[in-house]
Write a protein that holds these residues in place. Sequence first.
Motif, PDB file in Angstrom:
ATOM      1  N   THR A   1       0.838  -1.200   0.000  1.00 15.98           N
ATOM      2  CA  THR A   1       0.000   0.000   0.000  1.00 15.98           C
ATOM      3  C   THR A   1       0.870   1.246   0.000  1.00 15.98           C
ATOM      4  OG1 THR A   1      -1.769  -1.154   1.159  1.00 15.98           O
ATOM      5  CG2 THR A   1      -1.803   1.247   1.252  1.00 15.98           C
ATOM      6  N   VAL A   2       0.506   2.212  -0.850  1.00 13.97           N
ATOM      7  CA  VAL A   2       1.275   3.443  -1.014  1.00 13.97           C
ATOM      8  C   VAL A   2       0.300   4.610  -1.121  1.00 13.97           C
ATOM      9  CG1 VAL A   2       3.288   2.404  -2.134  1.00 13.97           C
ATOM     10  CG2 VAL A   2       1.307   3.048  -3.514  1.00 13.97           C
ATOM     11  N   PRO A   3       0.755   5.825  -0.838  1.00 11.29           N
ATOM     12  CA  PRO A   3      -0.111   6.991  -1.070  1.00 11.29           C
ATOM     13  C   PRO A   3      -0.372   7.183  -2.557  1.00 11.29           C
ATOM     14  CG  PRO A   3       2.118   7.686  -0.481  1.00 11.29           C
ATOM     15  CD  PRO A   3       2.058   6.216  -0.257  1.00 11.29           C
ATOM     16  N   ALA A   4      -1.542   7.699  -2.897  1.00  5.99           N
ATOM     17  CA  ALA A   4      -1.921   7.850  -4.305  1.00  5.99           C
ATOM     18  C   ALA A   4      -1.133   8.942  -5.002  1.00  5.99           C
ATOM     19  CB  ALA A   4      -3.418   8.144  -4.410  1.00  5.99           C
ATOM     20  N   ASN A   5      -0.498   9.818  -4.253  1.00 11.78           N
ATOM     21  CA  ASN A   5       0.318  10.882  -4.838  1.00 11.78           C
ATOM     22  C   ASN A   5       1.629  11.003  -4.085  1.00 11.78           C
ATOM     23  OD1 ASN A   5      -0.762  12.543  -7.128  1.00 11.78           O
ATOM     24  ND2 ASN A   5      -2.582  12.521  -5.821  1.00 11.78           N
ATOM     25  N   GLY A   6       2.701  11.184  -4.859  1.00 15.23           N
ATOM     26  CA  GLY A   6       3.987  11.485  -4.251  1.00 15.23           C
ATOM     27  C   GLY A   6       4.735  10.311  -3.687  1.00 15.23           C
ATOM     28  N   GLY A   7       4.281   9.072  -3.944  1.00 17.30           N
ATOM     29  CA  GLY A   7       4.961   7.909  -3.405  1.00 17.30           C
ATOM     30  C   GLY A   7       6.041   7.383  -4.324  1.00 17.30           C
ATOM     31  N   ASP A   8       6.860   6.465  -3.793  1.00 18.18           N
ATOM     32  CA  ASP A   8       7.839   5.745  -4.603  1.00 18.18           C
ATOM     33  C   ASP A   8       7.206   4.407  -4.965  1.00 18.18           C
ATOM     34  OD1 ASP A   8       9.922   4.496  -5.811  1.00 18.18           O
ATOM     35  OD2 ASP A   8      11.255   4.466  -4.060  1.00 18.18           O
ATOM     36  N   TYR A   9       6.880   4.249  -6.242  1.00 19.77           N
ATOM     37  CA  TYR A   9       6.141   3.065  -6.671  1.00 19.77           C
ATOM     38  C   TYR A   9       7.044   2.016  -7.315  1.00 19.77           C
ATOM     39  CZ  TYR A   9       2.688   6.742  -6.132  1.00 19.77           C
ATOM     40  OH  TYR A   9       1.946   7.783  -5.634  1.00 19.77           O
ATOM     41  N   SER A  10       8.341   2.275  -7.355  1.00 22.05           N
ATOM     42  CA  SER A  10       9.261   1.402  -8.077  1.00 22.05           C
ATOM     43  C   SER A  10       9.501   0.075  -7.370  1.00 22.05           C
ATOM     44  CB  SER A  10      10.599   2.119  -8.283  1.00 22.05           C
ATOM     45  OG  SER A  10      11.205   2.412  -7.031  1.00 22.05           O
ATOM     46  N   ASP A  11       9.148  -0.032  -6.062  1.00 21.90           N
ATOM     47  CA  ASP A  11       9.435  -1.262  -5.330  1.00 21.90           C
ATOM     48  C   ASP A  11       8.543  -2.425  -5.765  1.00 21.90           C
ATOM     49  OD1 ASP A  11       7.233   0.135  -4.263  1.00 21.90           O
ATOM     50  OD2 ASP A  11       7.396  -0.942  -2.360  1.00 21.90           O
ATOM     51  N   PHE A  12       7.430  -2.123  -6.408  1.00 27.82           N
ATOM     52  CA  PHE A  12       6.521  -3.167  -6.881  1.00 27.82           C
ATOM     53  C   PHE A  12       6.923  -3.496  -8.309  1.00 27.82           C
ATOM     54  CE2 PHE A  12       2.256  -4.745  -8.213  1.00 27.82           C
ATOM     55  CZ  PHE A  12       2.043  -5.660  -7.198  1.00 27.82           C
ATOM     56  N   ASN A  13       7.885  -4.441  -8.455  1.00 29.00           N
ATOM     57  CA  ASN A  13       8.494  -4.683  -9.764  1.00 29.00           C
ATOM     58  C   ASN A  13       8.742  -6.169  -9.979  1.00 29.00           C
ATOM     59  OD1 ASN A  13      11.190  -5.370  -8.657  1.00 29.00           O
ATOM     60  ND2 ASN A  13      11.211  -3.214  -8.053  1.00 29.00           N
ATOM     61  N   GLY A  14       9.187  -6.517 -11.169  1.00 29.64           N
ATOM     62  CA  GLY A  14       9.381  -7.907 -11.528  1.00 29.64           C
ATOM     63  C   GLY A  14      10.470  -8.587 -10.732  1.00 29.64           C
ATOM     64  N   THR A  15      11.541  -7.861 -10.421  1.00 28.20           N
ATOM     65  CA  THR A  15      12.634  -8.460  -9.658  1.00 28.20           C
ATOM     66  C   THR A  15      12.190  -8.818  -8.246  1.00 28.20           C
ATOM     67  OG1 THR A  15      14.267  -7.208 -10.947  1.00 28.20           O
ATOM     68  CG2 THR A  15      14.981  -8.100  -8.822  1.00 28.20           C
ATOM     69  N   THR A  16      11.493  -7.868  -7.580  1.00 30.37           N
ATOM     70  CA  THR A  16      11.039  -8.091  -6.206  1.00 30.37           C
ATOM     71  C   THR A  16      10.030  -9.231  -6.132  1.00 30.37           C
ATOM     72  OG1 THR A  16      11.394  -5.773  -5.650  1.00 30.37           O
ATOM     73  CG2 THR A  16       9.931  -7.028  -4.218  1.00 30.37           C
ATOM     74  N   LEU A  17       9.005  -9.177  -6.978  1.00 27.79           N
ATOM     75  CA  LEU A  17       7.979 -10.219  -6.932  1.00 27.79           C
ATOM     76  C   LEU A  17       8.539 -11.557  -7.385  1.00 27.79           C
ATOM     77  CD1 LEU A  17       4.761  -8.412  -8.233  1.00 27.79           C
ATOM     78  CD2 LEU A  17       5.418  -8.906  -5.895  1.00 27.79           C
ATOM     79  N   GLY A  18       9.409 -11.538  -8.405  1.00 28.68           N
ATOM     80  CA  GLY A  18       9.999 -12.782  -8.882  1.00 28.68           C
ATOM     81  C   GLY A  18      10.787 -13.486  -7.791  1.00 28.68           C
ATOM     82  N   ALA A  19      11.536 -12.722  -6.977  1.00 35.08           N
ATOM     83  CA  ALA A  19      12.297 -13.313  -5.881  1.00 35.08           C
ATOM     84  C   ALA A  19      11.365 -13.936  -4.841  1.00 35.08           C
ATOM     85  CB  ALA A  19      13.178 -12.249  -5.231  1.00 35.08           C
TER      86      ALA A  19
END
Length: 726
Positions: free
Chosen positions: A399-417
């Motif tokens: 869960t992240v704020p709808a504005n101004g957040g860092d959304y890069s952590d939800f990615n293929g590398t993280t989920l794949g691991a």
Amino acid sequence: MKNVLICASLLGSMLTFAQEKDSTKTKNIDAVIINTYIKKDSDFSNKMSIKAIEDPQVFSSINKSVLENQAIFTVDDAYRNITGLQQMWSPTSRAGDGGSFIVLRGFPSNNSMRNGLVSPVTTTIDAVNIERLEVLKGPSGTLYGSNVASYGGLVNRITKRPFENFEGQVSFMGGSYNTYRAQADINTPLTKDKKLLFRINTAYTNQGTFQKTDAKNSYFAFTPSLTYNLNDKLQFNIEYEMFNTRAIGDQFFFYLNPGSLNGIDNMKDLEKAGLNYKESYIGDDLYTTARVNNIFGQVNYKINNNIKSSTNINTSSSYSDGFGPYFSASVDTNNNVSVSRFDQATRDSRKKYLQIQQNFNFDYSFGNGMRNRTVVGFDYLKTKDRSRFIYLANGATYTVPANGGDYSDFNGTTLGALYDNPENISHYDVDGDTNTYSGYISNVFTPISELNIVLGLRYENNDFLGGKVWVNDTPAYNQSAWSPKAGLVYQIIKDKFSVFGNYQNSFKSNGYYTTDLAGSIALSDPERANQFETGFKANLINGKINATVSYYNIKAKNMLFGTGQYTAAGNAVQTQTGEIQSKGIELEVNAYLIKGFSLIGGVSYNDTTDLSTGFRPSTAGSPWLANFNASYQFVDGSLKGFGFGIGGNYANANKIYNQVNPATTRFEIFTLPKYFVLNANAFYDAKKFRIGLKVDNFTNQHYWIGYTTGNPQKLINALGTITYKF
């Protein structure tokens, strides 16, 4: 955008040169435009050749030239030209169920047929091999069966076939959101006697999204076809469709209701509160790889002047492996909007179909102007489902704020691991085979030249061999159903104006359902839908105006309906008392009003009610829909070959949540706002080349579609096209 500007400049600079080279006669251009925009006769709606004016079923069709003029290269975009159709869900590419969903007459449907046979495409459907799209309105189970016919209608892709001349064209496109595309259509005879004919259509597209322009989604279509005319009686056809996709899925917001949004009950206000229409909310590399392979074989044999045989064999398979991100939104008491991010991935998911169909067509004229046309068919369909969905067992939501957040952590590398560790994975599997055996007959009797009487009947047997859904073993069952149809058409003015009425039916086997809290199961009765429809058809001014107006009433019964209770194992307790009624009106007009000017347009109103609750179902779409496309092409003079057009689509508010909230026991509604999207195009068509430019959504409107979800659609986007013809 640079490519678009190049195309726009070339459009002006090449006009003079092209005018000297193009010798097309005005009357020939007129004929091409009329056939492109007006002609609607079909060989498929009744599995026989029949004129639209004498057909009691309502259908819409879009010719390939309309798609070319509008620079449309996907079937999803082509839907904008179909009256009464609304797109609800973009393709997810998941094997089995990943295709786009639409709504017709208040019921969900999808694109599941090609040349009258079952050929679902779970990815984005490239239109490179489309000759024509036909959309049959209403339940069509009598001729097409329970596996593909939605109660609102069905979409049939009619593909390009080889012909006797060497001809072809190559196109290059470029535009907004890093869109690049190359496509080719090449036709050639392979033998001197021109009995063996070959055609290939292929395309490659790379594009980002309006939220993530660097996404590098790729789509590859490869669709060769072969025709062998042994003699004037015997013909063989073979076609192959391959659609390969590697793409990030479009953004889907689930669970939208006022109870979780601090009372906000519509998408416009949720955007004002902070949900960012332009934000992707994900990092990199959340791709799904998907493949669709369809093979179609056909043998046509003319037994004599009155009897024809068509033997068809069709296989269709879909595969997917990769991520499936989806989202929800919430609003706290201080009106702060948060976005929760989830993933439901597929792993080596597969679904396959094998279909064998035999049709015999009879056509006899006798007496004083009497005629009788009959199709008798037999059909076998084998469905094999091996779908596997996985998700994180720990329930992580990111869960992240709808504005101004860092959304890069939800990615293929993280989920794949995380998925690499089996302890993190929960899964949902579908594993089962079904054999469907059908026989059908449809008859069109013409006692006098102005009157057609249509009667049809289908018998279908569904033999489910047993399998597994999630962790539950599903017992085998065998269930049969009859599906009748009837229609009447009277031409008040021969070939110009007719009045019609029809009764159409469809059905569906839902298998077993849980009947009580103890977990008891029972085999449900076949779900059924019956439609009564009446209206008028017109074909006026030497075929230059084609119009249909109709009123329909559809009632579906024996639908499984949740009681709100759940067993200890988490299975929903259901009854089969669900009923839905859908009624409405449709007006569609295709017209060539003055020389060079054509119009496609229509308006529809649908009133759908779940009779179990009294509410409009959240899958019924917008009640009011309208579409138009006005096009003008110069057919003579110094600007001959130049054309331009403008089109648009209107939909009023769409209730994607319309029920009593189980958590609050209050009646709540969440709506997607009305929209009016405008598109424009211009082109120059010469003998050896074509150049075009289009701008979609040129008012840059925020608009949402949804299948109980909210899915933001593209903002303003432009595309330039250059085609070389030979």
